[in-house]
Design a protein around this motif. Structure first.
Motif, PDB file in Angstrom:
ATOM      1  N   ARG A  61       0.840  -1.213   0.000  1.00 35.87           N
ATOM      2  CA  ARG A  61       0.000   0.000   0.000  1.00 35.87           C
ATOM      3  C   ARG A  61       0.870   1.256   0.000  1.00 35.87           C
ATOM      4  N   GLN A  62       1.970   1.218  -0.742  1.00 36.61           N
ATOM      5  CA  GLN A  62       2.882   2.357  -0.808  1.00 36.61           C
ATOM      6  C   GLN A  62       3.241   2.659  -2.259  1.00 36.61           C
ATOM      7  N   VAL A  63       3.627   3.918  -2.494  1.00 37.67           N
ATOM      8  CA  VAL A  63       4.074   4.333  -3.814  1.00 37.67           C
ATOM      9  C   VAL A  63       5.379   3.628  -4.164  1.00 37.67           C
ATOM     10  N   ILE A  64       5.502   3.183  -5.404  1.00 40.61           N
ATOM     11  CA  ILE A  64       6.778   2.697  -5.932  1.00 40.61           C
ATOM     12  C   ILE A  64       7.224   3.679  -7.003  1.00 40.61           C
ATOM     13  N   VAL A  65       8.464   4.127  -6.922  1.00 39.78           N
ATOM     14  CA  VAL A  65       8.947   5.143  -7.847  1.00 39.78           C
ATOM     15  C   VAL A  65      10.442   4.972  -8.082  1.00 39.78           C
ATOM     16  N   PHE A  66      10.849   5.141  -9.338  1.00 42.03           N
ATOM     17  CA  PHE A  66      12.283   5.220  -9.628  1.00 42.03           C
ATOM     18  C   PHE A  66      12.487   6.068 -10.888  1.00 42.03           C
ATOM     19  N   ASP A  67      13.581   6.877 -10.845  1.00 37.92           N
ATOM     20  CA  ASP A  67      13.939   7.742 -11.971  1.00 37.92           C
ATOM     21  C   ASP A  67      14.494   6.937 -13.139  1.00 37.92           C
ATOM     22  N   ASP A  68      15.314   5.956 -12.819  1.00 42.54           N
ATOM     23  CA  ASP A  68      15.980   5.143 -13.836  1.00 42.54           C
ATOM     24  C   ASP A  68      16.271   3.775 -13.225  1.00 42.54           C
ATOM     25  N   ALA A  69      15.571   2.766 -13.713  1.00 41.00           N
ATOM     26  CA  ALA A  69      15.726   1.428 -13.141  1.00 41.00           C
ATOM     27  C   ALA A  69      17.178   0.979 -13.135  1.00 41.00           C
ATOM     28  N   GLN A  70      17.966   1.423 -14.099  1.00 42.12           N
ATOM     29  CA  GLN A  70      19.349   0.976 -14.206  1.00 42.12           C
ATOM     30  C   GLN A  70      20.237   1.515 -13.087  1.00 42.12           C
ATOM     31  N   THR A  71      19.769   2.541 -12.385  1.00 44.41           N
ATOM     32  CA  THR A  71      20.562   3.122 -11.306  1.00 44.41           C
ATOM     33  C   THR A  71      20.032   2.751  -9.919  1.00 44.41           C
ATOM     34  N   TYR A  72      18.979   1.942  -9.857  1.00 46.58           N
ATOM     35  CA  TYR A  72      18.412   1.500  -8.587  1.00 46.58           C
ATOM     36  C   TYR A  72      18.722   0.010  -8.406  1.00 46.58           C
ATOM     37  N   ASP A  73      19.427  -0.334  -7.347  1.00 47.12           N
ATOM     38  CA  ASP A  73      19.784  -1.727  -7.114  1.00 47.12           C
ATOM     39  C   ASP A  73      18.554  -2.630  -7.059  1.00 47.12           C
ATOM     40  N   GLN A  74      17.470  -2.109  -6.469  1.00 47.98           N
ATOM     41  CA  GLN A  74      16.266  -2.915  -6.284  1.00 47.98           C
ATOM     42  C   GLN A  74      15.578  -3.259  -7.605  1.00 47.98           C
ATOM     43  N   TYR A  75      15.751  -2.385  -8.606  1.00 49.19           N
ATOM     44  CA  TYR A  75      15.007  -2.567  -9.857  1.00 49.19           C
ATOM     45  C   TYR A  75      15.892  -2.799 -11.086  1.00 49.19           C
ATOM     46  N   ARG A  76      17.202  -2.743 -10.928  1.00 47.31           N
ATOM     47  CA  ARG A  76      18.110  -2.920 -12.070  1.00 47.31           C
ATOM     48  C   ARG A  76      17.877  -4.262 -12.765  1.00 47.31           C
ATOM     49  N   ASP A  77      17.678  -5.311 -11.978  1.00 45.75           N
ATOM     50  CA  ASP A  77      17.479  -6.641 -12.539  1.00 45.75           C
ATOM     51  C   ASP A  77      16.051  -7.156 -12.326  1.00 45.75           C
ATOM     52  N   HIS A  78      15.161  -6.255 -11.960  1.00 45.37           N
ATOM     53  CA  HIS A  78      13.762  -6.659 -11.722  1.00 45.37           C
ATOM     54  C   HIS A  78      13.104  -7.041 -13.048  1.00 45.37           C
ATOM     55  N   HIS A  79      12.225  -8.046 -13.006  1.00 46.03           N
ATOM     56  CA  HIS A  79      11.634  -8.546 -14.250  1.00 46.03           C
ATOM     57  C   HIS A  79      10.735  -7.524 -14.945  1.00 46.03           C
ATOM     58  N   THR A  80      10.046  -6.644 -14.189  1.00 45.28           N
ATOM     59  CA  THR A  80       9.109  -5.705 -14.831  1.00 45.28           C
ATOM     60  C   THR A  80       9.816  -4.714 -15.754  1.00 45.28           C
ATOM     61  N   PRO A  81      10.848  -3.994 -15.293  1.00 47.22           N
ATOM     62  CA  PRO A  81      11.553  -3.105 -16.231  1.00 47.22           C
ATOM     63  C   PRO A  81      12.161  -3.860 -17.417  1.00 47.22           C
ATOM     64  N   ARG A  82      12.637  -5.070 -17.177  1.00 46.99           N
ATOM     65  CA  ARG A  82      13.251  -5.833 -18.271  1.00 46.99           C
ATOM     66  C   ARG A  82      12.207  -6.273 -19.307  1.00 46.99           C
ATOM     67  N   ILE A  83      11.048  -6.737 -18.842  1.00 48.19           N
ATOM     68  CA  ILE A  83      10.008  -7.215 -19.760  1.00 48.19           C
ATOM     69  C   ILE A  83       9.479  -6.088 -20.634  1.00 48.19           C
ATOM     70  N   TYR A  84       9.224  -4.920 -20.023  1.00 51.79           N
ATOM     71  CA  TYR A  84       8.560  -3.836 -20.741  1.00 51.79           C
ATOM     72  C   TYR A  84       9.513  -2.721 -21.175  1.00 51.79           C
ATOM     73  N   GLY A  85      10.791  -2.885 -20.927  1.00 59.43           N
ATOM     74  CA  GLY A  85      11.756  -1.879 -21.362  1.00 59.43           C
ATOM     75  C   GLY A  85      11.610  -0.562 -20.646  1.00 59.43           C
ATOM     76  N   LEU A  86      11.245  -0.593 -19.357  1.00 56.02           N
ATOM     77  CA  LEU A  86      11.010   0.637 -18.600  1.00 56.02           C
ATOM     78  C   LEU A  86      12.305   1.153 -17.975  1.00 56.02           C
ATOM     79  N   ARG A  87      12.446   2.468 -17.984  1.00 59.28           N
ATOM     80  CA  ARG A  87      13.546   3.091 -17.261  1.00 59.28           C
ATOM     81  C   ARG A  87      12.999   3.893 -16.066  1.00 59.28           C
TER      82      ARG A  87
END
Length: 208
Positions: free
Chosen positions: A140-166
């Motif tokens: 129940r919290q906001v998830i936010v990142f400026d650039d997935a490639q610079t966030y350890d938590q999301y650099r290798d996360h499947h969602t940015p990789r599947i959809y090409g999100l930064r």
């Protein structure tokens, strides 16, 4: 600046505040008016629905979990939604925003503003496991990142990789009874300054 929705029969007010003298633009005034009208409409609908009716609706949804057309229609029927999505893109500099209905097993687009060509329209679905929405629903919290490639938590996360999100921001939509309904989100295949924007807003609020 304070906007009173339904001036003839006001139900509340929506306000925006600046820490320094500022003259709001006409676009900013119109945006607040649209958001106020949407909020007034939601409050009005809640007030008109008796508890028994709400219980019957909940039971109906439980019996027919595959049909969410009523949610799509309800969101599409709110005139301010396109303005809300436009505001989300203007504030973040991103190019896709959407309101989606999210359950434990479904991710359904209710309305979207697509300036990048993702192609999601009302009624379109994504596999819930491919998104970040299970995490949002649980926390129940906001998830936010400026650039997935610079966030350890999301650099290798499947969602940015599947959809090409930064860049990504998603906020949970919670009903008045505390239950989770869905999300409003903005995404982009390019980096943005959305997390920085959130931090700046928090800093301004603390100074005020």
């Amino acid at each position: 600046m304070r906007i009173n929705p339904r001036r003839g029969d006001p139900v509340g007010a929506i306000g925006a505040y600046w820490v320094k003298p500022y003259e709001p633009t006409r676009w900013e005034v119109e945006t607040l008016e649209a958001l106020a009208e949407a909020a007034a409409t939601a409050v009005e609908h809640i007030g008109l629905a008796a508890p028994q009716e709400l219980a019957e609706r909940a039971a109906s949804v439980g019996q027919n979990a595959c049909d969410y057309q009523s949610d799509i229609d309800a969101v599409s029927g709110i005139a301010a939604v396109p303005t809300m999505l436009d505001v989300a893109l203007r504030m973040t500099g991103m190019r896709f925003a959407a309101i989606t209905r999210v359950t434990e097993t479904r991710w359904i687009t209710c309305n979207s503003l697509d300036r990048v060509g993702f192609g999601l329209k009302p009624g379109d679905e994504l596999p819930i496991e491919s998104t970040l929405c299970n995490e949002i629903r649980d926390r129940r919290q906001v998830i936010v990142f400026d650039d997935a490639q610079t966030y350890d938590q999301y650099r290798d996360h499947h969602t940015p990789r599947i959809y090409g999100l930064r860049s990504y921001i998603s906020m949970p939509i919670i009903r008045a009874d505390g239950s989770f309904w869905g999300i409003i989100c903005a995404i982009d295949p390019k980096p943005a300054k959305v997390d920085t924007l959130r931090s700046s807003a928090r800093s301004s609020c603390s100074r005020s």
